[in-house]
Write a protein that holds these residues in place. Structure first.
Motif, PDB file in Angstrom:
ATOM      1  N   TYR A 161      29.523  99.301 -23.902  1.00  0.00           N
ATOM      2  CA  TYR A 161      29.532  99.789 -22.514  1.00  0.00           C
ATOM      3  C   TYR A 161      30.935 100.095 -22.032  1.00  0.00           C
ATOM      4  CZ  TYR A 161      24.743  98.266 -22.569  1.00  0.00           C
ATOM      5  OH  TYR A 161      23.430  98.111 -22.893  1.00  0.00           O
ATOM      6  N   HIS A 169      26.429 102.190 -12.582  1.00  0.00           N
ATOM      7  CA  HIS A 169      26.189 101.532 -13.877  1.00  0.00           C
ATOM      8  C   HIS A 169      27.060 100.287 -13.998  1.00  0.00           C
ATOM      9  CE1 HIS A 169      23.683 104.697 -15.420  1.00  0.00           C
ATOM     10  NE2 HIS A 169      24.643 105.598 -15.367  1.00  0.00           N
ATOM     11  N   CYS A 225      26.250 104.284 -21.868  1.00  0.00           N
ATOM     12  CA  CYS A 225      25.794 104.956 -20.639  1.00  0.00           C
ATOM     13  C   CYS A 225      26.121 106.447 -20.707  1.00  0.00           C
ATOM     14  CB  CYS A 225      26.462 104.349 -19.407  1.00  0.00           C
ATOM     15  SG  CYS A 225      26.132 102.604 -19.135  1.00  0.00           S
TER      16      CYS A 225
END
Length: 143
Positions: free
Chosen positions: A94, A121, A98
């Protein structure tokens, strides 16, 4: 599965094969997200930053509907030779995962639009205590 470069995926699609894009310079999340001593251990080699992950392009360079229909999508990889904990895995994934997910889901938006949405996010990742990188352009400006 084409992992060397996007040209190989397109060439295979032109030859009639169904293809999943897995360009190692954009979808291998075991590479570091940025250079420098503060980055956790990662696969030696290229840097796969947020821009690279978002840069996956499934569209053929020219309008080729037959080729486009054979490009099925993309896949993110994370080999674990250099990964020691689940938290390390999450950090390496991450927010690049995403970026890849959005790019493959809807390849029409641009990186500035994505980075604006990335705040949401990141808030989810923070709320779930998921370790993640904060790309330099997204760091708060010191006062």
């Amino acid at each position: 599965m084409s992992w060397r470069d996007p040209g190989g995926a397109r060439a295979a699609a032109r030859r009639g094969h169904q293809v999943v894009q897995a360009d190692h310079r954009a979808t291998y999340f075991d590479y570091a997200q940025r250079p420098g001593p503060g980055e956790p251990p990662a696969q030696p080699g290229v840097i796969v930053d947020l821009r690279a992950a978002y840069g996956v392009d499934l569209a053929p360079p020219a309008p080729e509907p037959d080729v486009a229909s054979r490009l099925l999508g993309a896949q993110g990889q994370l080999w674990t030779e250099f990964v020691s904990t689940p938290e390390h895995i999450e950090y390496l994934l991450y927010p690049r995962l995403c970026a890849l997910a959005e790019r493959v889901w809807d390849g029409t938006a641009g990186l500035p639009d994505f980075t604006a949405r990335l705040a949401g996010h990141r808030a989810r990742l923070d709320a779930l205590n998921v370790p993640h990188d904060v790309p330099p352009a997204l760091l708060p400006v010191p006062r």
